[in-house]
Design a protein around this motif. Sequence first.
Motif, mmCIF file in Angstrom:
data_model
loop_
_atom_site.group_PDB
_atom_site.id
_atom_site.type_symbol
_atom_site.label_atom_id
_atom_site.label_comp_id
_atom_site.label_asym_id
_atom_site.label_seq_id
_atom_site.Cartn_x
_atom_site.Cartn_y
_atom_site.Cartn_z
ATOM 1 N N ASN A 25 0.943 -1.358 -0.068
ATOM 2 C CA ASN A 25 0.169 -0.084 -0.256
ATOM 3 C C ASN A 25 0.824 1.208 -0.012
ATOM 4 O O ASN A 25 2.107 1.386 0.482
ATOM 5 N N TRP A 26 0.298 2.184 -0.487
ATOM 6 C CA TRP A 26 0.979 3.636 -0.467
ATOM 7 C C TRP A 26 0.643 4.221 0.999
ATOM 8 O O TRP A 26 -0.037 3.831 1.733
ATOM 9 N N LYS A 27 1.095 5.545 0.959
ATOM 10 C CA LYS A 27 1.048 6.114 2.435
ATOM 11 C C LYS A 27 -0.536 6.230 2.731
ATOM 12 O O LYS A 27 -1.138 6.443 4.017
ATOM 13 N N ASP A 28 -1.478 6.440 1.777
ATOM 14 C CA ASP A 28 -2.914 6.921 1.799
ATOM 15 C C ASP A 28 -3.557 5.429 2.271
ATOM 16 O O ASP A 28 -4.888 5.599 2.432
ATOM 17 N N GLY A 29 -3.019 4.180 2.484
ATOM 18 C CA GLY A 29 -3.578 3.241 2.847
ATOM 19 C C GLY A 29 -4.202 2.341 1.579
ATOM 20 O O GLY A 29 -4.753 1.336 1.708
ATOM 21 N N ARG A 30 -3.934 2.903 0.432
ATOM 22 C CA ARG A 30 -4.680 2.200 -0.877
ATOM 23 C C ARG A 30 -3.333 1.699 -1.484
ATOM 24 O O ARG A 30 -2.260 1.819 -1.397
ATOM 25 N N ARG A 31 -3.417 0.504 -2.278
ATOM 26 C CA ARG A 31 -2.829 -0.063 -3.145
ATOM 27 C C ARG A 31 -1.699 0.936 -4.090
ATOM 28 O O ARG A 31 -2.339 1.891 -4.628
ATOM 29 N N VAL A 32 -0.453 0.621 -4.148
ATOM 30 C CA VAL A 32 0.570 1.605 -4.890
ATOM 31 C C VAL A 32 -0.112 1.508 -6.382
ATOM 32 O O VAL A 32 -0.382 2.718 -6.861
ATOM 33 N N LEU A 33 -0.212 0.449 -6.872
ATOM 34 C CA LEU A 33 -0.751 0.336 -8.332
ATOM 35 C C LEU A 33 -2.096 -0.566 -8.365
ATOM 36 O O LEU A 33 -2.948 -0.292 -9.237
ATOM 37 N N GLY A 34 -2.370 -1.570 -7.660
ATOM 38 C CA GLY A 34 -3.528 -2.294 -7.813
ATOM 39 C C GLY A 34 -3.044 -3.591 -8.151
ATOM 40 O O GLY A 34 -2.119 -4.073 -9.026
ATOM 41 N N PRO A 35 -4.010 -4.561 -8.049
ATOM 42 C CA PRO A 35 -4.033 -6.053 -8.655
ATOM 43 C C PRO A 35 -4.097 -6.290 -10.214
ATOM 44 O O PRO A 35 -3.772 -7.273 -10.545
ATOM 45 N N GLY A 36 -4.464 -5.114 -10.505
ATOM 46 C CA GLY A 36 -4.743 -5.279 -12.287
ATOM 47 C C GLY A 36 -3.462 -4.924 -12.927
ATOM 48 O O GLY A 36 -3.350 -5.106 -14.270
ATOM 49 N N LYS A 37 -2.503 -4.747 -12.062
ATOM 50 C CA LYS A 37 -1.077 -4.494 -13.014
ATOM 51 C C LYS A 37 0.003 -5.364 -12.398
ATOM 52 O O LYS A 37 0.482 -5.266 -11.446
ATOM 53 N N THR A 38 0.294 -6.397 -13.199
ATOM 54 C CA THR A 38 1.018 -7.604 -12.957
ATOM 55 C C THR A 38 2.357 -7.512 -13.826
ATOM 56 O O THR A 38 2.511 -7.262 -14.898
ATOM 57 N N TRP A 39 3.296 -8.281 -13.086
ATOM 58 C CA TRP A 39 4.640 -8.496 -13.873
ATOM 59 C C TRP A 39 4.316 -9.193 -15.234
ATOM 60 O O TRP A 39 5.003 -8.850 -16.238
ATOM 61 N N ARG A 40 3.498 -10.366 -15.071
ATOM 62 C CA ARG A 40 3.397 -11.079 -16.348
ATOM 63 C C ARG A 40 2.853 -10.233 -17.643
ATOM 64 O O ARG A 40 3.344 -10.239 -18.875
ATOM 65 N N GLY A 41 1.921 -9.345 -17.239
ATOM 66 C CA GLY A 41 1.503 -8.628 -18.339
ATOM 67 C C GLY A 41 2.408 -7.374 -18.696
ATOM 68 O O GLY A 41 2.440 -7.307 -20.035
ATOM 69 N N ILE A 42 3.343 -7.090 -18.018
ATOM 70 C CA ILE A 42 4.196 -5.776 -18.312
ATOM 71 C C ILE A 42 5.703 -6.444 -18.935
ATOM 72 O O ILE A 42 6.218 -5.976 -20.064
#
Length: 183
Positions: A25-42
């Motif tokens: 998570n980022w400082k705001d308590g939310r995910r930095v990028l989220g579960p939709g951004k994956t290593w496999r994809g990029i």
Amino acid sequence: MLPAYIGNMIPVFVGGGAPIDGGRNWKDGRRVLGPGKTWRGIILGPLVATLLVGILQYLARPGTWWGGIYPQWGPGWTWAVIVYALALGALVGDATKSFFKRRTGRERGERWIPFDQLDFVVGSLVLGLLAGALLQLAGATAGNAFLDVFTWPRVLVIVVLTPGFHLLVNWIGYKIGAKDVPW
Ligand code: CTP
Ligand code: MG
């Protein structure tokens, strides 16, 4: 813009698995990028896109019946560098957008027009331009091969037409069951 379009589309099919932000998570308590951004994809997205564009380019090589339809992205082997950079740029732009999307409190897959539609175009053009400049610096090309293809009028047409095209493709992706949401 085909490398960016393909690069952006492939992860929908091959993505999943470990997220780039490692679930943090980022400082705001939310995910930095989220579960939709994956290593496999990029990682797989740009590789598959370069492969597919290479095949298209080969099929449409001069002298074949649809020869000349497909543009040459750069002389000799340099096309692969430009195409890879365009596709990778699309996904880097997409992930950068997700970073800001999470900061505005939007969850994965939520709509954020027009950023969802243009993130990958901007990222693609930036990395493509960089790759063109590097190839020129390295002496592999005489000029910037990216700028030979992406003239200002073309960039304008791309930026104007892409959002509508993107929405249409995603709607089709939703209808055939590849995407969870129609945008
Ligand atoms: N995807 C992936 N890895 C990436 C980019 C995309 O695995 N680097 C896959 C994910 O399965 C994602 C799908 O492609 O759900 C669609 O991508 P996109 O619409 O960009 O992601 P969203 O899930 O909508 O996430 P966000 O809200 O962050 O844009
Ligand atoms: Mg999305």
